[in-house]
Design an enzyme around this catalytic site. Structure first.
Site, PDB file in Angstrom:
ATOM      1  N   ARG B   7       0.834  -1.213   0.000  1.00  0.00           N
ATOM      2  CA  ARG B   7       0.000   0.000   0.000  1.00  0.00           C
ATOM      3  C   ARG B   7       0.865   1.258   0.000  1.00  0.00           C
ATOM      4  O   ARG B   7       0.469   2.299  -0.530  1.00  0.00           O
ATOM      5  CB  ARG B   7      -0.980   0.002   1.170  1.00  0.00           C
ATOM      6  CG  ARG B   7      -0.343  -0.049   2.534  1.00  0.00           C
ATOM      7  CD  ARG B   7      -1.400   0.075   3.613  1.00  0.00           C
ATOM      8  NE  ARG B   7      -0.873  -0.230   4.931  1.00  0.00           N
ATOM      9  CZ  ARG B   7      -1.326   0.331   6.050  1.00  0.00           C
ATOM     10  NH1 ARG B   7      -2.283   1.237   6.007  1.00  0.00           N
ATOM     11  NH2 ARG B   7      -0.829  -0.011   7.209  1.00  0.00           N
ATOM     12  N   SER B  33      -5.407   4.926   5.214  1.00  0.00           N
ATOM     13  CA  SER B  33      -5.063   3.505   5.198  1.00  0.00           C
ATOM     14  C   SER B  33      -4.595   3.030   3.831  1.00  0.00           C
ATOM     15  O   SER B  33      -3.660   2.240   3.728  1.00  0.00           O
ATOM     16  CB  SER B  33      -6.278   2.676   5.625  1.00  0.00           C
ATOM     17  OG  SER B  33      -6.754   3.113   6.886  1.00  0.00           O
ATOM     18  N   GLU B  54     -18.939   3.737  -1.336  1.00  0.00           N
ATOM     19  CA  GLU B  54     -18.134   3.064  -2.365  1.00  0.00           C
ATOM     20  C   GLU B  54     -18.854   2.984  -3.701  1.00  0.00           C
ATOM     21  O   GLU B  54     -18.216   3.089  -4.761  1.00  0.00           O
ATOM     22  CB  GLU B  54     -17.776   1.651  -1.885  1.00  0.00           C
ATOM     23  CG  GLU B  54     -16.908   1.615  -0.635  1.00  0.00           C
ATOM     24  CD  GLU B  54     -17.688   1.854   0.655  1.00  0.00           C
ATOM     25  OE1 GLU B  54     -18.939   1.807   0.630  1.00  0.00           O
ATOM     26  OE2 GLU B  54     -17.048   2.097   1.698  1.00  0.00           O
ATOM     27  N   PHE B  79     -14.254  -3.437   0.689  1.00  0.00           N
ATOM     28  CA  PHE B  79     -15.314  -2.448   0.457  1.00  0.00           C
ATOM     29  C   PHE B  79     -15.463  -2.106  -1.024  1.00  0.00           C
ATOM     30  O   PHE B  79     -16.517  -1.624  -1.434  1.00  0.00           O
ATOM     31  CB  PHE B  79     -15.084  -1.204   1.302  1.00  0.00           C
ATOM     32  CG  PHE B  79     -15.010  -1.496   2.771  1.00  0.00           C
ATOM     33  CD1 PHE B  79     -15.884  -2.399   3.361  1.00  0.00           C
ATOM     34  CD2 PHE B  79     -14.060  -0.893   3.574  1.00  0.00           C
ATOM     35  CE1 PHE B  79     -15.814  -2.697   4.714  1.00  0.00           C
ATOM     36  CE2 PHE B  79     -13.985  -1.180   4.934  1.00  0.00           C
ATOM     37  CZ  PHE B  79     -14.861  -2.083   5.503  1.00  0.00           C
ATOM     38  N   HIS B 104      -5.508  -3.651   1.990  1.00  0.00           N
ATOM     39  CA  HIS B 104      -5.858  -4.550   3.089  1.00  0.00           C
ATOM     40  C   HIS B 104      -6.497  -5.837   2.573  1.00  0.00           C
ATOM     41  O   HIS B 104      -7.445  -6.360   3.157  1.00  0.00           O
ATOM     42  CB  HIS B 104      -6.797  -3.867   4.088  1.00  0.00           C
ATOM     43  CG  HIS B 104      -6.168  -2.717   4.831  1.00  0.00           C
ATOM     44  ND1 HIS B 104      -5.587  -1.646   4.186  1.00  0.00           N
ATOM     45  CD2 HIS B 104      -6.016  -2.481   6.157  1.00  0.00           C
ATOM     46  CE1 HIS B 104      -5.112  -0.793   5.092  1.00  0.00           C
ATOM     47  NE2 HIS B 104      -5.351  -1.275   6.282  1.00  0.00           N
ATOM     48  N   ASP B 112      -7.992  -7.175  12.436  1.00  0.00           N
ATOM     49  CA  ASP B 112      -9.343  -6.649  12.222  1.00  0.00           C
ATOM     50  C   ASP B 112     -10.360  -7.773  12.053  1.00  0.00           C
ATOM     51  O   ASP B 112     -11.556  -7.572  12.240  1.00  0.00           O
ATOM     52  CB  ASP B 112      -9.383  -5.747  10.973  1.00  0.00           C
ATOM     53  CG  ASP B 112      -8.968  -4.311  11.287  1.00  0.00           C
ATOM     54  OD1 ASP B 112      -8.936  -3.961  12.476  1.00  0.00           O
ATOM     55  OD2 ASP B 112      -8.661  -3.566  10.340  1.00  0.00           O
ATOM     56  N   ARG B 162      -1.882  -4.640   3.607  1.00  0.00           N
ATOM     57  CA  ARG B 162      -1.692  -3.720   4.721  1.00  0.00           C
ATOM     58  C   ARG B 162      -0.288  -3.809   5.296  1.00  0.00           C
ATOM     59  O   ARG B 162       0.347  -2.788   5.576  1.00  0.00           O
ATOM     60  CB  ARG B 162      -2.694  -4.054   5.824  1.00  0.00           C
ATOM     61  CG  ARG B 162      -2.501  -3.241   7.087  1.00  0.00           C
ATOM     62  CD  ARG B 162      -3.413  -3.713   8.217  1.00  0.00           C
ATOM     63  NE  ARG B 162      -3.317  -2.841   9.375  1.00  0.00           N
ATOM     64  CZ  ARG B 162      -2.345  -2.886  10.274  1.00  0.00           C
ATOM     65  NH1 ARG B 162      -1.372  -3.782  10.148  1.00  0.00           N
ATOM     66  NH2 ARG B 162      -2.326  -2.050  11.303  1.00  0.00           N
TER      67      ARG B 162
END
Lengths: 279, 311
Positions: B7, B33, B54, B79, B104, B112, B162
């Site tokens: 990322r 993020s 989104e 998402f 991620h 998470d 991530r």
């Protein structure tokens, strides 16, 4: 032909109404020929499209991809016969093209499609997406420092889609003033009257609550529509939405306010009757 | 060992792309993020924030792209899937060059838990006509491949990770990267290990262990899932005759699925698939979860031996 101070052709109310009548005949004929399609929502929308294309939209049939053209985004893409008939009137597509509606390889796909039809700016068919797309084209125009305007037509049933309200919120946040929306408030969706399926309650209050400039009018009254277009021009601090009260199937007695003609073709007898009425 | 998170490579690429005034960044929150905030900090006038929406992000991006802009739209991989039908009908179908980045991705995302661990993104985007699908292995290659996307005239989906993992590339080796071409990181004739994303470094570790036992493995970084480098796979079928695919993704439909499709149609060969075996994840450390779900270095070694035995 006379023009106004912006160089636009001036059309009389009578001329516009005559064009709308030709389009109505074309809509019913196309759907009958294809034995499929969506006449009801096309007939409710067509007066708005005629007013917009004939008096406002800066587009050129000889250069349909002109980057500086205004954008028209038909979000309720199943009402494609309305779009095809006005594109035909404007010279983007031919009368022969209209005969390819829903036919293999045809210019006129079942739902409006930018890859198939000159003058179509957005590939629709799945409800709820067009306002977001129009926000994108409006933001692009602003970044370009261009005066081009984006117009989006939404169905009222389409307002049941959550994405519409995502876009409505974002358009106000970004303070776009070059985005104008028509809501075709014909009160009928695929299965039945909206009031039986999922009520919208006060549509104007919803848009006002999101911060839009809101106006309502009779979506079949050409002089009210022209006034509404003037009003859209006058809104310079936020996006504007016109809630146009319409009759689904307008102009054909047996289709008017009849959920059965959301997505059904007339038979031969019905076509003959419709042509009698659409004079 | 130098570490990097893919990322971060995405964020670095956006900054380099900014010299093109038509490049715009579209966010649905989470720019901190995904690292699109790197661009936002310097070019706020070309960053469009849409909040947590989104579906809206996908179509706003499409509208921008048809008006001459090059939108890079990002959120978590999981998402992006909320807007899948928007991607399908509003971007891929009209072939509008919107570049979507899902960060991620995968189980390795970690603590998470399962709601954030996309294990199906590569599979679903791969099914869409016109879509390019890439999943680079480190920050350096992500930066290079993202920069190449800007010149593509079709839409793309890039998955980034991530967490930091060992760097595979340096500036020199990354300069030879090309979308659609797998990279041979190690050569051997006994088995071909085809990996993507965070599993590439694990695969190299597994190959080093295999070599100690006299098993020579080829290791491929298949950063482009679609279009798949079928020519490379066919060559490896002749040379190695046995395959292991390794991905932090469901074994259904992603890299393993793509390689299986190519092999079965063109050059049948034994294939073992390392990945998430048709279940959801849970909270835990990234490496802990890979071990728990049979995706650790020892599992790659074992799968390699099985594939060789099946020749």
């Amino acid at each position: 032909m006379s023009v106004d101070s912006d160089g636009r052709q001036i059309h009389s109310i009578e001329e516009l109404e005559a064009t709308a009548m030709l389009c109505r005949r074309g809509i019913v004929t196309m759907v009958h020929r294809a034995n499929a399609g969506h006449p009801g929502g096309s007939l409710s929308a067509i007066d708005m499209l005629v007013a917009l294309y004939k008096t406002r939209l800066n587009v050129d049939p000889s250069n349909p991809k002109d980057p500086e053209r205004d954008r028209f985004i038909m979000s309720k893409g199943h009402a494609s016969p309305a779009v095809y008939t006005i594109l035909n009137e404007m010279g983007f597509i031919s009368s022969a093209d209209l005969e390819t509606y829903r036919v293999l390889g045809g210019v006129c796909q079942g739902h409006v499609d930018m890859k198939w039809t000159p003058g179509v700016d957005f590939s629709a068919g799945s409800l709820g997406m067009g306002l977001s797309f129009g926000l994108g084209t409006a933001l692009a125009a602003r970044m370009d420092g261009s005066s081009r305007t984006s117009y989006v037509m939404l169905g009222d049933g389409e307002l049941q889609e959550g994405q519409i309200w995502e876009a409505a919120m974002a358009a106000v946040h970004h303070e776009v003033n070059n985005l104008n929306v028509f809501v075709d408030r014909n009160r009928i969706q695929n299965d039945d009257f909206m009031d039986k399926q999922l009520r919208l309650f006060d549509v104007a209050a919803k848009w006002e609550g999101f911060g839009w400039a809101v106006r309502e009018c009779d979506g079949h009254n050409m002089s009210e529509l022209l006034s509404a277009l003037e009003w859209m021009d006058s809104i310079t601090d936020r996006p504007a939405v016109l809630i146009a009260h319409t009759i689904k199937g307008k102009g054909v007695s047996f289709m008017e306010d009849n959920p059965a003609f959301h997505g059904a073709a007339p038979n031969d007898e019905q076509l003959a009757q419709a042509m009698e009425e659409l004079q | 060992m130098t570490m990097g998170a893919s990322r971060d490579g995405y964020g670095a690429a956006l900054l380099k792309l900014a010299s093109d005034p038509t490049v715009v960044v579209v966010e649905a929150d989470l720019g901190k993020s995904t690292k699109s905030q790197n661009f936002r900090k310097v070019y706020p006038e070309r960053t469009i924030s849409l909040g947590i929406s989104e579906q809206n992000m996908m179509l706003v991006s499409a509208g921008l792209a048809t008006s001459g802009y090059k939108p890079f739209a990002s959120t978590f991989a999981i998402f992006t899937e909320r807007g899948f039908e928007q991607v399908r009908n509003g971007i891929a179908r009209p072939n509008i060059p919107v570049h979507i980045c899902g960060s991620h991705g995968g189980i390795h995302t970690g603590t998470d838990g399962s709601s954030a661990q996309s294990i199906e993104d590569l599979a679903i985007y791969r099914t869409l006509p016109n879509m390019l699908v890439i999943h680079p292995s480190d920050d350096i290659s992500t930066e290079m491949l993202t920069i190449q996307l800007a010149d593509m005239n079709s839409p793309s989906y890039t998955r980034t990770a991530r967490n930091k993992t060992p760097r595979i590339y340096d500036a020199d080796s990354a300069s030879r990267l090309e979308i659609g071409k797998g990279v041979t990181l190690r050569e051997g004739n006994d088995v071909a290990i085809i990996a993507c994303g965070v599993m590439v470094s694990k695969s190299l570790d597994a190959a080093a262990e295999l070599a100690k036992e006299g098993v020579e493995a080829t290791v491929i970084d298949m950063h482009t899932i679609k279009p798949l480098d079928g020519e490379l796979i066919s060559n490896l079928a002749s040379r190695c005759g046995a395959f292991v695919t390794v991905e932090d993704h469901s074994i259904i439909g992603g890299l393993g699925g793509a390689v299986a499709e190519h092999l079965s149609s063109n050059c049948p060969a034994p294939l073992e698939r390392i990945g998430v075996k048709d279940h959801f994840g849970q909270s835990g450390g990234g490496d802990e979860l890979l071990e728990k779900f049979g995706m650790g270095i020892n599992h790659i070694i074992e799968a390699s031996k099985v594939a060789i035995q099946r020749k």
